[in-house]
Scaffold this motif. Structure first.
Motif, mmCIF file in Angstrom:
data_model
loop_
_atom_site.group_PDB
_atom_site.id
_atom_site.type_symbol
_atom_site.label_atom_id
_atom_site.label_comp_id
_atom_site.label_asym_id
_atom_site.label_seq_id
_atom_site.Cartn_x
_atom_site.Cartn_y
_atom_site.Cartn_z
ATOM 1 N N SER D 174 0.800 -1.230 0.000
ATOM 2 C CA SER D 174 0.000 0.000 0.000
ATOM 3 C C SER D 174 0.826 1.270 0.000
ATOM 4 O O SER D 174 0.307 2.369 0.128
ATOM 5 C CB SER D 174 -0.919 0.001 1.226
ATOM 6 O OG SER D 174 -0.152 0.226 2.403
ATOM 7 N N TYR D 249 2.253 7.624 1.933
ATOM 8 C CA TYR D 249 0.944 7.084 2.305
ATOM 9 C C TYR D 249 1.057 5.575 2.444
ATOM 10 O O TYR D 249 1.741 4.917 1.654
ATOM 11 C CB TYR D 249 -0.083 7.383 1.212
ATOM 12 C CG TYR D 249 -0.250 8.853 0.885
ATOM 13 C CD1 TYR D 249 -1.223 9.617 1.523
ATOM 14 C CD2 TYR D 249 0.564 9.461 -0.068
ATOM 15 C CE1 TYR D 249 -1.380 10.966 1.224
ATOM 16 C CE2 TYR D 249 0.416 10.805 -0.377
ATOM 17 C CZ TYR D 249 -0.558 11.554 0.267
ATOM 18 O OH TYR D 249 -0.711 12.878 -0.030
ATOM 19 N N ARG D 251 -1.468 2.007 4.090
ATOM 20 C CA ARG D 251 -2.664 1.576 4.814
ATOM 21 C C ARG D 251 -2.255 0.977 6.149
ATOM 22 O O ARG D 251 -1.378 0.120 6.220
ATOM 23 C CB ARG D 251 -3.446 0.551 3.985
ATOM 24 C CG ARG D 251 -4.853 0.275 4.542
ATOM 25 C CD ARG D 251 -5.657 -0.586 3.585
ATOM 26 N NE ARG D 251 -5.806 0.032 2.278
ATOM 27 C CZ ARG D 251 -6.799 0.879 1.963
ATOM 28 N NH1 ARG D 251 -7.718 1.194 2.849
ATOM 29 N NH2 ARG D 251 -6.859 1.391 0.748
ATOM 30 N N TYR D 301 1.378 11.095 10.786
ATOM 31 C CA TYR D 301 -0.011 11.237 11.224
ATOM 32 C C TYR D 301 -0.826 10.031 10.785
ATOM 33 O O TYR D 301 -0.520 9.406 9.749
ATOM 34 C CB TYR D 301 -0.644 12.513 10.639
ATOM 35 C CG TYR D 301 -0.159 13.770 11.320
ATOM 36 C CD1 TYR D 301 -0.764 14.225 12.491
ATOM 37 C CD2 TYR D 301 0.921 14.486 10.802
ATOM 38 C CE1 TYR D 301 -0.299 15.361 13.145
ATOM 39 C CE2 TYR D 301 1.391 15.627 11.444
ATOM 40 C CZ TYR D 301 0.775 16.061 12.616
ATOM 41 O OH TYR D 301 1.237 17.175 13.253
ATOM 42 N N VAL D 302 -1.872 9.753 11.541
ATOM 43 C CA VAL D 302 -2.854 8.746 11.141
ATOM 44 C C VAL D 302 -4.114 9.477 10.694
ATOM 45 O O VAL D 302 -4.582 10.394 11.371
ATOM 46 C CB VAL D 302 -3.194 7.798 12.311
ATOM 47 C CG1 VAL D 302 -4.368 6.891 11.950
ATOM 48 C CG2 VAL D 302 -1.975 6.975 12.691
ATOM 49 N N ASP D 303 -4.625 9.098 9.542
ATOM 50 C CA ASP D 303 -5.911 9.630 9.094
ATOM 51 C C ASP D 303 -6.967 8.570 9.397
ATOM 52 O O ASP D 303 -7.124 7.596 8.659
ATOM 53 C CB ASP D 303 -5.860 9.924 7.593
ATOM 54 C CG ASP D 303 -7.174 10.526 7.100
ATOM 55 O OD1 ASP D 303 -8.041 10.844 7.941
ATOM 56 O OD2 ASP D 303 -7.323 10.682 5.880
ATOM 57 N N ARG D 305 -10.092 8.624 9.243
ATOM 58 C CA ARG D 305 -11.192 8.581 8.286
ATOM 59 C C ARG D 305 -10.923 7.585 7.152
ATOM 60 O O ARG D 305 -11.835 6.890 6.687
ATOM 61 C CB ARG D 305 -11.341 9.984 7.688
ATOM 62 C CG ARG D 305 -12.748 10.506 7.530
ATOM 63 C CD ARG D 305 -12.710 11.950 7.039
ATOM 64 N NE ARG D 305 -11.929 12.078 5.816
ATOM 65 C CZ ARG D 305 -12.429 11.950 4.582
ATOM 66 N NH1 ARG D 305 -13.705 11.734 4.414
ATOM 67 N NH2 ARG D 305 -11.652 12.075 3.532
ATOM 68 N N THR D 306 -9.687 7.524 6.697
ATOM 69 C CA THR D 306 -9.361 6.629 5.573
ATOM 70 C C THR D 306 -8.508 5.451 6.019
ATOM 71 O O THR D 306 -8.135 4.618 5.198
ATOM 72 C CB THR D 306 -8.565 7.395 4.483
ATOM 73 O OG1 THR D 306 -7.358 7.886 5.077
ATOM 74 C CG2 THR D 306 -9.361 8.553 3.933
ATOM 75 N N ARG D 308 -5.492 5.514 6.867
ATOM 76 C CA ARG D 308 -4.165 5.606 6.257
ATOM 77 C C ARG D 308 -3.192 6.332 7.169
ATOM 78 O O ARG D 308 -3.567 7.210 7.939
ATOM 79 C CB ARG D 308 -4.235 6.392 4.935
ATOM 80 C CG ARG D 308 -4.728 5.592 3.782
ATOM 81 C CD ARG D 308 -4.290 6.172 2.456
ATOM 82 N NE ARG D 308 -4.990 5.441 1.394
ATOM 83 C CZ ARG D 308 -6.173 5.804 0.899
ATOM 84 N NH1 ARG D 308 -6.763 6.900 1.311
ATOM 85 N NH2 ARG D 308 -6.747 5.061 -0.025
ATOM 86 N N ILE D 310 -0.158 8.982 7.025
ATOM 87 C CA ILE D 310 0.393 10.005 6.133
ATOM 88 C C ILE D 310 1.615 10.603 6.808
ATOM 89 O O ILE D 310 1.519 11.165 7.896
ATOM 90 C CB ILE D 310 -0.651 11.097 5.838
ATOM 91 C CG1 ILE D 310 -1.916 10.462 5.238
ATOM 92 C CG2 ILE D 310 -0.081 12.151 4.893
ATOM 93 C CD1 ILE D 310 -3.014 11.452 4.905
#
Lengths: 349, 349, 349, 349
Positions: D174, D249, D251, D301-303, D305-306, D308, D310
């Motif tokens: 990913s 990026y 996963r 950072y962790v997103d 929402r997705t 992922r 970043i």
């Protein structure tokens, strides 16, 4: 027959660019320029480029209904939730409105509230508005009274990815948009972070995981895909005045699609669209090749090694990403040739 | 009725800009683009801005006489002593020629030889040519067959100082021109000194005491003053793409002339000249306010403390300093409105 | 043995640069950083370059006398008339002071008032202060308690012209200084005119005939010439972060002096001065070659055609034009090697 | 006791930067500078920043074995397959070698051949070489005779992602690295694409799906993951001199990991690493904060929402991405303090 237009928020970069474009539009006359901060001051005090070209002074536009009696189209280049607050049914009766702010872009007022940190001022009007991404919504734009001009990043991102979703080519949870913008996108505000020495010779990401344009992109792409899409959008700041380049990634569903096939799908999808240039093999999108024009350049490639699609696309953020598209919307709404006033070839260097 | 034009030296920045301007000129069709290095290659391989806009490939223009039968105007955007070499009486019979190189700017071939390190190839044609500084030589340009388009620095410098000399306001031996140019002035040549990292974040003077544009400026100003003028001209390189700013100094003869009087003299001298903007009190010339346009902005001031006149003037070096003025010359020679194709307002930012 | 220093006005660019230089100075420890706007905030919130390098927070420095008991040298990088207001005899008893503002540069308080639009707050201290142009005033700086660090433009201009005046080479009424500065000279203030998009891709003159550094330059040059000098000084803004280039013109008294002789005069005048590099024949001053260093490069030429001397000189405005020279002054005042902490070679690109 | 070093390929940007750093290194003396194109020319003719600082002329280094008898360390800042060709066992007996080119970075000579379009000149030496990413390979670097200094993009990318792989936090298929570099990465070659006007005010991706640094990144990350990794790497060109920002990026495997937890994992992984700054919450990597230094700033950072991760990370491509890391390798190999000569704080603006 010429039409007359008024512009609210005249002191900003988008209004300045709108004025420049409209001065070259054969069918439009600028009737007035509204600016709270520049009332009664010659416009060339804000933008000396217009010295001896546009002898207008800015006006107080608070009596909007009365001012709109004399114009055919109103452009709002104002901060968010301003246009939504001042627009009235009476204004919309007499005048077509193109709002360059974010007020009427998001269908969902809670999403709006979450991203703009304020309650939407006019949900009723929101319901009547049309999202003005010309290439995708032309039919709805034509009869509209109120058009929400898309954001700069969304214009570039949505047009980059629309053919993939329309053709069901990618895994919907795999979209990543890594976008880069010139500094005019930050507007003409005296902010420390926008000073020359802070921006020049540097590169950064900002609003990581949280930029306001994310829901706008997701909304448009979800409509095309007819399924809800959640994606990653990361904007970056480039030390240059104009231009957006978006690099988009997604996982290919069908490994038999190669770069050539993909390019044909794109060329097909945008057939007849003057402002969309799907680039030939070997070419890549670069902001310098669209600067000063309303074009979007798109270069779609398949990376067979990783089974990913990689799209680069570029626009001039102040033109196709703002004022140019606003004029394109006006042209559609007023029955002018869609490229009227937007014929200028890109200016390089 | 449209005219047809040919362009020699199509791979350079000035040709690229000329093409961009001419694409917006309603009365002109580009018949062909000549380039030795790009024969048979699509023009968008050199300049991707023209992708899908100008579907021409470059041609071998060595059979010039035959090629010129089909065109009305020939633009030469070639290295020096190229145009002088290839032009023939037959070409000039069939075609008006506007030479953007230095070949026909200097009256004196020894001065030419001293500054361009080569013998002038065609003194006969030189005698028939006209110096194409539009605002000063309009009458001679109108009937001319061969026009020498002025250099970028000379255009800005001569227009800065002409009113002073025409009005006998300064000591003739006191003129100093300190000029600054964007990097496109160096042309599209793969030279180490023009690399991004060599130019960016730096500022320098070059050709100190010896720049080729010095005799061109002296020649034009001497004609106005009707006395030989020797002056100091120092060019500098600015880390930006476009724009020239010239700061000129001269000793005032009559101490009773103040800034207001001086401005009136300038406004008077350039009365009716659309492309010359004499700036109001408090304003100064800045390259950003003329970028993308054919304007020259001039701000004349008197420094009573030192009894000097200080003039700042700015142009877009690729437009008023090259291709825009070439089109202005074409308009004059062909009887078009002088601003045809040159109406674009300056583009900022 | 290390000394301790305090810095007032820590949020500005000059303080930031001073901190960077002092962190590399083996004999100095930064005791505290005073900033009204950043009290109690980690310094890396202002300048993230110092993250994990300098774990200091800014302090309220209003109790200056008490704070100065613990330091050997105080640097004031504050707005004008701030340092003059807060300095007390007690502070100067305990601490040597180097003021990077304009407060103690001009001998004449009426000239100060005319140019800084305020009454000088401390004429008594002014009388005790020394002008800290190291190469010219080393003997007075050595024992001084209060040193006025020169302005950026004056440093470059005065060192450019000093040898001419010391050797009586030019007409005193013929001096013109055309200076160009990077944008960090405007400081870290959220001003519209300093925004990236306003500065980038543009070039302008400013403060024409009226810049505050003019009297400072005239004062220093008059002292060398032992006659009052009035000159023209025109500053320009360059779209780059750092660097000043000054191009100076003057009429040569003795036409027998040529470029070679002139260069020898300069090399002689600056013999033994490590930070002054008189360039060899054929070289010219460029800001890129001094960036990141405390050097001044000077290239003197004679233009025999016009009988003028043309000097280009370049400095890093934040180093030799501000914080580097402040450290050089500190080194002189504290008996350190004059180049301590300033040995870094210029950084290119 | 000082060591002596020689530098091959002295005319390039990395050599220039290496010289600058080494001049500030207390334990190193530059014995000679080899350059084929500049033989017998003073080094300041190539790099005027060193005028009067480094009075060396370039030499012909073709008698390398003999030249290496007198030095302790040889730096090769040469084009690829040059160092592999000239190195001999005798050179390596007498001298430690740090190669800044790509010759010894890839373990697999077929991968090398595929990406560098040439057959590897010295597979035997390749087998003895060590990959010099200091923070990850310190133990092997210490005793090495031949170190392959990592590429600029790989340094930034590998350090960005190493903690994720070491901690098994992401799906291995990913990974997407969207990287952006300043223009000095293109080297000092007179190429049209690197001209100021071609780069300035533009932004583009290049080598899409095919950049040479991809296999180098994959090789290093695969070693950490102990599984083969295939990833997407897209480089972009930024109109600035120095700096790389990589936005990566991937996963997330375990959705319970949030940004705070992730940051702790990074801080832990890089504990004690002076040159790695894992940024605090709210901060993001920006190239301006590391410019002029050997630091890498990383903001993970962790997103949620997705789902992922970043990561943004920034380096100065000429320092940590080239010459700074080369000196860091030298320090490790020679037993000096690892930060010797690399203590300079980042220079802003």
């Amino acid at each position: 027959m010429m039409i007359k237009v008024g512009i609210l928020g005249a002191s900003g970069y988008t209004a300045n660019e709108l004025v420049r474009i409209l001065l070259g539009h054969k069918e439009v006359e600028i009737a007035w320029l509204g600016s709270q901060s520049q009332i009664d001051k010659p416009y060339h005090h804000s933008y000396q480029n217009f010295f001896q070209i546009l002898p207008l002074s800015c006006i107080d536009a608070s009596e909007l209904e009365s001012l709109c009696k004399h114009i055919d189209v109103l452009f709002c280049a104002t901060p968010h939730n301003f246009c939504a607050t001042i627009l009235t049914p009476k204004v919309l009766e007499s005048t077509k409105v193109i709002d360059l702010s974010a007020d009427f872009r998001l269908r969902d007022i809670e999403t709006f509230a979450a991203h703009y940190h304020t309650t939407h001022a006019n949900p009723t009007l929101l319901a009547q508005s049309v999202y003005g991404l010309c290439e995708l919504n032309r039919a709805q734009i034509k009869p509209a009274r109120l058009v929400a001009n898309p954001g700069c990043y969304p214009t570039c991102s949505i047009l980059s990815l629309a053919p993939l979703l329309a053709n069901n080519l990618i895994d919907l949870d795999s979209i990543i948009i890594d976008a880069k913008s010139g500094t005019s996108g930050a507007g003409r505000k005296a902010a420390l972070d926008s000073l020359f020495c802070e921006v020049n010779e540097s590169f950064k990401a900002y609003s990581i995981t949280s930029h306001r344009h994310t829901p706008e992109i997701e909304q448009a792409l979800s409509e095309i895909a007819k399924e809800p899409i959640t994606l990653s959008f990361t904007p970056h700041l480039v030390p240059m005045n104009r231009g957006i380049l978006a690099t988009s990634y997604a996982r290919l569903r069908d490994p038999k699609v190669d770069s050539t096939a993909l390019r044909h799908i794109y060329k097909d999808f945008y057939k007849g669209e003057y402002f969309v240039r799907v680039l030939d093999h070997g070419l890549s999108a670069q902001t310098r090749w669209v600067k000063g024009s309303n074009f979007i350049d798109i270069a779609p490639y398949v990376d067979t090694r990783t089974n990913r699609i990689i799209i680069t696309a570029s626009i001039d953020n102040l033109i196709k990403g703002a004022s140019g598209q606003a004029v394109q919307n006006m042209n559609i709404m007023c029955g002018f040739r869609e490229s009227s006033g937007l014929e200028a070839a890109p200016m390089f260097p």
